[in-house]
Design a protein around this motif. Structure first.
Motif, mmCIF file in Angstrom:
data_model
loop_
_atom_site.group_PDB
_atom_site.id
_atom_site.type_symbol
_atom_site.label_atom_id
_atom_site.label_comp_id
_atom_site.label_asym_id
_atom_site.label_seq_id
_atom_site.Cartn_x
_atom_site.Cartn_y
_atom_site.Cartn_z
ATOM 1 N N UNK A 75 0.831 -1.210 0.000
ATOM 2 C CA UNK A 75 0.000 0.000 0.000
ATOM 3 C C UNK A 75 0.870 1.267 0.000
ATOM 4 N N UNK A 76 0.251 2.366 -0.396
ATOM 5 C CA UNK A 76 0.963 3.648 -0.540
ATOM 6 C C UNK A 76 1.538 4.139 0.776
ATOM 7 N N UNK A 77 0.827 3.847 1.871
ATOM 8 C CA UNK A 77 1.257 4.319 3.177
ATOM 9 C C UNK A 77 2.619 3.750 3.523
ATOM 10 N N UNK A 78 2.828 2.491 3.196
ATOM 11 C CA UNK A 78 4.127 1.854 3.460
ATOM 12 C C UNK A 78 5.198 2.505 2.586
ATOM 13 N N UNK A 79 4.867 2.710 1.326
ATOM 14 C CA UNK A 79 5.813 3.366 0.411
ATOM 15 C C UNK A 79 6.213 4.746 0.948
ATOM 16 N N UNK A 80 5.231 5.492 1.434
ATOM 17 C CA UNK A 80 5.489 6.854 1.917
ATOM 18 C C UNK A 80 6.437 6.871 3.109
ATOM 19 N N UNK A 81 6.461 5.774 3.843
ATOM 20 C CA UNK A 81 7.297 5.733 5.051
ATOM 21 C C UNK A 81 8.756 5.383 4.784
ATOM 22 N N UNK A 82 9.022 4.823 3.613
ATOM 23 C CA UNK A 82 10.410 4.441 3.279
ATOM 24 C C UNK A 82 11.037 5.614 2.552
ATOM 25 N N UNK A 83 11.667 6.497 3.307
ATOM 26 C CA UNK A 83 12.030 7.789 2.716
ATOM 27 C C UNK A 83 13.526 8.056 2.552
ATOM 28 N N UNK A 84 14.336 7.013 2.739
ATOM 29 C CA UNK A 84 15.776 7.263 2.548
ATOM 30 C C UNK A 84 16.396 6.242 1.593
ATOM 31 N N UNK A 85 15.602 5.685 0.692
ATOM 32 C CA UNK A 85 16.146 4.651 -0.190
ATOM 33 C C UNK A 85 16.488 5.228 -1.548
ATOM 34 N N UNK A 86 17.649 4.886 -2.032
ATOM 35 C CA UNK A 86 18.076 5.437 -3.316
ATOM 36 C C UNK A 86 17.541 4.610 -4.491
ATOM 37 N N UNK A 87 17.105 3.386 -4.223
ATOM 38 C CA UNK A 87 16.539 2.562 -5.296
ATOM 39 C C UNK A 87 15.067 2.874 -5.536
ATOM 40 N N UNK A 88 14.441 2.094 -6.423
ATOM 41 C CA UNK A 88 13.013 2.295 -6.711
ATOM 42 C C UNK A 88 12.141 1.696 -5.631
ATOM 43 N N UNK A 89 11.053 2.383 -5.321
ATOM 44 C CA UNK A 89 10.034 1.813 -4.438
ATOM 45 C C UNK A 89 8.737 1.800 -5.235
ATOM 46 N N UNK A 90 8.224 0.607 -5.494
ATOM 47 C CA UNK A 90 7.020 0.494 -6.321
ATOM 48 C C UNK A 90 5.805 0.093 -5.490
ATOM 49 N N UNK A 91 4.669 0.616 -5.902
ATOM 50 C CA UNK A 91 3.402 0.236 -5.285
ATOM 51 C C UNK A 91 2.330 0.326 -6.365
ATOM 52 N N UNK A 92 1.669 -0.797 -6.639
ATOM 53 C CA UNK A 92 0.715 -0.847 -7.749
ATOM 54 C C UNK A 92 -0.749 -0.787 -7.313
ATOM 55 N N UNK A 93 -0.988 -0.531 -6.033
ATOM 56 C CA UNK A 93 -2.356 -0.648 -5.507
ATOM 57 C C UNK A 93 -3.343 0.292 -6.214
ATOM 58 N N UNK A 94 -2.849 1.463 -6.647
ATOM 59 C CA UNK A 94 -3.739 2.398 -7.334
ATOM 60 C C UNK A 94 -3.569 2.376 -8.852
#
Lengths: 209, 209
Positions: free
Chosen positions: A83-102
């Motif tokens: 979910x987007x909320x989890x993605x929003x919390x990972x805020x120091x990663x230089x790689x890609x963070x994907x979330x397809x829920x929407x």
């Protein structure tokens, strides 16, 4: 010196985080004494983020979770969240963070296959060639789907943070994950959720920074 | 018929949410019997989101929280969150949802004033003429700042969901908020966090949809 500590980036934030870490240690010291320093650091951060020492009892990692998780993170492999909320919390990663829920395709796929959007989102990621660390903070259905995709060789998963929350199916899905050979971190029982998922991943990211 | 129920938008998601709500009710029925239907609905959603029935004991609302919160939400007033994770979780609101934590001005203000970024973000919102519902799921320093801004007449706050989490200052900040005349929802003690904040606001939004 690292520019952040447990999410804090100002002197005031840092002081609060350091004092919190001290309190957390005093609360869970005994329970975490058999863990490796890295595992202990992950559990401490989860307890810090939830203010719930019970997580020191219920957080379980497979023996290879830290090694495989760190390996993937240090190579900059993708992170996939439910979910987007989890993605929003990972805020120091230089790689890609994907979330397809929407993603429109996930919404369509969910309708067509009569599955949840969270599960459809995992399938979509697999189709898109995902390779990396899966982080599930919400939906047991997403976690079941990931196990199925790995089982059938359709998804290249390096490690799974599997901490869906809730009274319906969450505990069972986490128990099942912990029994697979996928490197994993889970929480026993119904508890879990976004802050737990985010704390675990941010802790891994922090170790290599 | 509403198109979503507790965040679920597919038949499968709906069934899980409905079953979960039933289990939650059975767990906290006794504890919530003196609440209004709206208050009860909010507490149920918090317990659903955290899988932690203790929230039925520690969630407290001022007598006017539901009324003032609903009034603001139904008028489409702005929502202000302390961190991006909370913003990401509020996904069915037609009004604006603001979060200044990553705003360059907040970062500068934090350095200049030697305060946390979360506190600086609240000050920035006040300067930008914010009027609406404040939702704090993480930082006690943001909550203290909001109380200060309201006290000095610098911020037009309709209601506050104040559920910062942690062992350092969170409990004190929530206790202080609950003693003000600001319409508020808090959790007693160190526990709280993003899922609690998000559940409370989404529950309000759901009531008027």
């Amino acid at each position: 010196m690292k520019t952040t500590f447990m999410g804090a980036s100002t002197k005031q934030g840092y002081e609060i985080a350091a004092k919190s870490r001290e309190i957390v240690r005093s609360l869970i010291d005994e329970k975490t004494k058999n863990l490796t320093p890295e595992e202990r650091s992950i559990v401490e951060r989860i307890v810090h983020s939830t203010a719930d020492p019970e997580y020191a009892d219920i957080t379980k990692m497979s023996g290879d979770f830290v090694e495989k998780g760190l390996e993937a993170i240090s190579k900059g492999k993708d992170i996939l969240t439910d979910i987007s909320m989890v993605k929003a919390g990972i805020n120091k990663y230089s790689g890609n963070i994907n979330c397809y829920i929407n993603d429109e395709r996930a919404i369509k796929l969910a309708k067509d296959q009569e599955i949840t959007r969270a599960a459809a989102a995992m399938e979509l990621a697999a189709c898109d060639g995902f390779e990396g660390v899966v982080v599930i903070g919400n939906a047991p259905t997403a976690l079941w789907k990931v196990m199925e995709l790995v089982e059938t060789g359709s998804m290249n998963v390096k490690a799974v943070v599997g901490v869906p929350v809730g009274f319906v199916g969450a505990a069972e899905s986490k128990k099942a994950l912990h029994e697979t050979s996928i490197p994993n971190l889970v929480t026993e029982g119904p508890k879990g959720g976004t802050p737990v998922a985010v704390a675990a991943v941010n802790s891994l990211i922090n170790i290599i920074r």
